[in-house]
Structures are given as C-alpha cells and as structure tokens.
Design an enzyme around this catalytic site. Structure first.
Site, PDB file in Angstrom:
ATOM      1  N   ARG A 162       0.816  -1.226   0.000  1.00  0.00           N
ATOM      2  CA  ARG A 162       0.000   0.000   0.000  1.00  0.00           C
ATOM      3  C   ARG A 162       0.848   1.274   0.000  1.00  0.00           C
ATOM      4  O   ARG A 162       0.485   2.280   0.618  1.00  0.00           O
ATOM      5  CB  ARG A 162      -0.964   0.005   1.194  1.00  0.00           C
ATOM      6  CG  ARG A 162      -1.907  -1.183   1.251  1.00  0.00           C
ATOM      7  CD  ARG A 162      -2.860  -1.219   0.058  1.00  0.00           C
ATOM      8  NE  ARG A 162      -3.661  -2.435   0.107  1.00  0.00           N
ATOM      9  CZ  ARG A 162      -3.366  -3.561  -0.540  1.00  0.00           C
ATOM     10  NH1 ARG A 162      -2.299  -3.617  -1.315  1.00  0.00           N
ATOM     11  NH2 ARG A 162      -4.142  -4.615  -0.450  1.00  0.00           N
TER      12      ARG A 162
ATOM     13  N   SER B 269     -10.804   0.219   3.923  1.00  0.00           N
ATOM     14  CA  SER B 269      -9.926  -0.368   4.934  1.00  0.00           C
ATOM     15  C   SER B 269      -9.181   0.732   5.680  1.00  0.00           C
ATOM     16  O   SER B 269      -8.479   1.534   5.079  1.00  0.00           O
ATOM     17  CB  SER B 269      -8.924  -1.319   4.281  1.00  0.00           C
ATOM     18  OG  SER B 269      -9.586  -2.434   3.727  1.00  0.00           O
TER      19      SER B 269
ATOM     20  N   GLU C  83      -4.084   3.022   6.979  1.00  0.00           N
ATOM     21  CA  GLU C  83      -4.083   2.853   5.533  1.00  0.00           C
ATOM     22  C   GLU C  83      -4.787   4.043   4.890  1.00  0.00           C
ATOM     23  O   GLU C  83      -4.402   4.500   3.811  1.00  0.00           O
ATOM     24  CB  GLU C  83      -4.771   1.552   5.129  1.00  0.00           C
ATOM     25  CG  GLU C  83      -4.773   1.299   3.629  1.00  0.00           C
ATOM     26  CD  GLU C  83      -5.260  -0.095   3.256  1.00  0.00           C
ATOM     27  OE1 GLU C  83      -5.896  -0.215   2.207  1.00  0.00           O
ATOM     28  OE2 GLU C  83      -5.004  -1.042   4.016  1.00  0.00           O
TER      29      GLU C  83
END
EC number: 1.3.1.98
Length: 299
Positions: free
Chosen positions: A172, A221, A291
């Site tokens: 990510r 998320s 995130e």
C-alpha cells in the site's frame, strides 16, 4: 497563505474555497483553498508550470480511502475528470487507462477485451491514479502485479513515464514523487474468456457485499494489515467492534472499517481511529498503521 489565480489562464474549472465533503466517501471534512479540474493534459501541465512551487498540491480521486480534516486543505487540490477517464485496449493483454478512470471501468473494459488478471480492481472504490500511488490491492491482486508503466505530471509540469520498478512498491505504498499527478497507466493482464472473467468479478462483488459495509459512509480499509496479522481481528480482539465516538463508529460488520453514522466530523472519525490504535496496542502490543490517507488541517 493568500492565494489568487487568473481564472482566464486555465481552460478547466478552478474553484475557490471548494467543499470537499461531497467528493469523499466519508462525506465529512473541510474545504479546499482551491480546487482545479483541468480540461485536458496540456491544461494541467500549463497550470503546474505557472504554480508557485511553495504552494501545497494534492491529487484527489474518488476520495474513497481518505479523511479530509475539518480545517480544510491548503493550496490546490487537483481532480481529474472525464478527459482522464478513458480506458482503451493496446493489445491482447494490455490496457491504457486514464488516471481518472475507475476500477469498475478498467475491469469491465478488460472483461470485454478478454483480458484476465485485473478483476480485483472491480473491488477497489477508487481511480487509476490512486491505485498507482497506493499500490491498491484486494482479493489476492495488487497494482504492482499488473502495472507496466505510468505517465505522471511532475510538480514542475513536466510529463514523464515511470516504470514499475521506478515506483519502489511496497504494501500500500509507492515512491511516486511528491506532488506528482498520475495521468495514465498501462496494465498488463493475460488472455481469458469474458464469461469466466465476469464470473470472477461477480464472486469478488458478492464477497465484498457480504463482508463490508458498502452502503455506509465509510473510508474503506482503515488500517494496514501488520505482518502476520489481520487488522480487523486485532481490532475485534481489542473490543472495538461497534465502538463509537461522536458521530463515528467502528463497523459491526467489518471492524477494519470506520463509519460516519450521520453527522460525524472528520475529527470524530480520526480520533476514533486513534482510540482503536491505542486499544489494539494495549491488548496485542501491535502498532496499527493507518491505511486511510489523512489530509489537511485540524480545525
């Protein structure tokens, strides 16, 4: 800082004090000092060439994985529109995708072209520019597995092409230059049957529908999965399922999602996330990393 522009110097849309809450999934947060929606690539390049390098700059996609703080975003927010949302077939396994194209458009175009391997993009509520920047992924796939290269406009207005290896992908995260705007990307899949590709997309959609609060004001998320752990499980084990703070709540359906239950401020949402991180640290010793991107100023 005071920031003014000559509106006649751009061909796109330039808006002062633009509300960002309607443009992000949480439906909360402050204003952009300026919001620029370029008409085309040349308009974006000209604008950036003329922009003072000291002015903060941020690109905004669908705003699905982002908290815009209540104090707003200083400088300029750039949002790519329809001119950057085209997806075309290059060859039997390759797509050329505009930076403003959605994951749904990319995956459905791939299906129609008989290109498998990009079905996972169907499940990510964002744009190509965001996928490339954050190495977006889900259901066993991530952008680093399919990206050939991408075209980006640097803060200086220069257009450059960066290969997969240039982006230094990790989980990510990428090393895309600060202030760079992804305007297009080439994704490579593999040959497949449209019916089988659609079946895989349907499977992913059903799995998302069953496990995630898709019909809520959420940011996707919230925390990265730590090495060897599932973030949702750590949050659940810390007793945070359904935890509320102001108008924000930890989803009872999927504990790695935060919700705006109605009138939450961005401060409510961010503070709830930090409280979850504190409780997880206390119970498991694990430091959860955000995130979700958090941008702008606190009020």
């Amino acid at each position: 800082m005071t920031l003014t522009f000559d509106q006649t110097a751009v061909r796109g849309k330039l808006t002062a004090n633009a509300p960002l809450a309607p443009l992000v999934w949480f439906k909360a947060g402050g204003h952009a000092q300026w919001l620029f929606e370029p008409k085309d690539l040349a308009d974006l390049q000209d604008f950036l060439r003329a922009l003072d390098p000291a002015v903060p700059l941020m690109a905004l996609g669908l705003g699905s994985n982002m908290i815009v703080r209540d104090g707003g975003v200083p400088g300029v927010v750039i949002r790519l529109g329809k001119a950057f949302a085209k997806v075309t077939k290059v060859d039997d396994v390759t797509l050329d995708c505009g930076g403003g194209a959605s994951g749904i458009l990319v995956s459905s175009t791939a299906r129609d072209a008989g290109i498998a391997g990009v079905e996972f993009l169907r499940s990510i509520p964002g744009t190509v520019g965001g996928f490339v920047r954050m190495n977006g992924g889900a259901y066993g796939g991530e952008v680093k597995d399919i990206l050939i290269d991408c075209d980006v406009v640097l803060r200086s207005g220069e257009l450059v092409t960066l290969g997969n290896a240039d982006l230094g992908y990790t989980y990510r995260h990428s090393q895309l230059p600060e202030g760079a705007v992804v305007v297009s990307a080439r994704f490579k899949g593999r040959t497949g049957e449209p019916a089988a590709i659609q079946a895989e997309m349907d499977r992913i959609s059903a799995a998302r529908e069953a496990s995630q609060p898709l019909r809520s004001k959420t940011g996707g998320s919230t925390f990265k999965n730590p090495e060897g752990h599932a973030a949702w499980k750590l949050v659940d084990e810390a007793g945070c399922r359904g935890l509320t703070l102001g108008g924000a709540q930890v989803s009872e359906k999927h504990t790695n999602f935060l919700l705006n239950t109605g009138e939450a401020t961005s401060e409510d949402i961010e503070n709830l996330g930090d409280e979850v991180r504190r409780r997880v640290k206390d119970t498991s010793g694990v430091d959860l990393e955000w995130e979700i991107q958090r941008v702008g100023k606190r009020p």
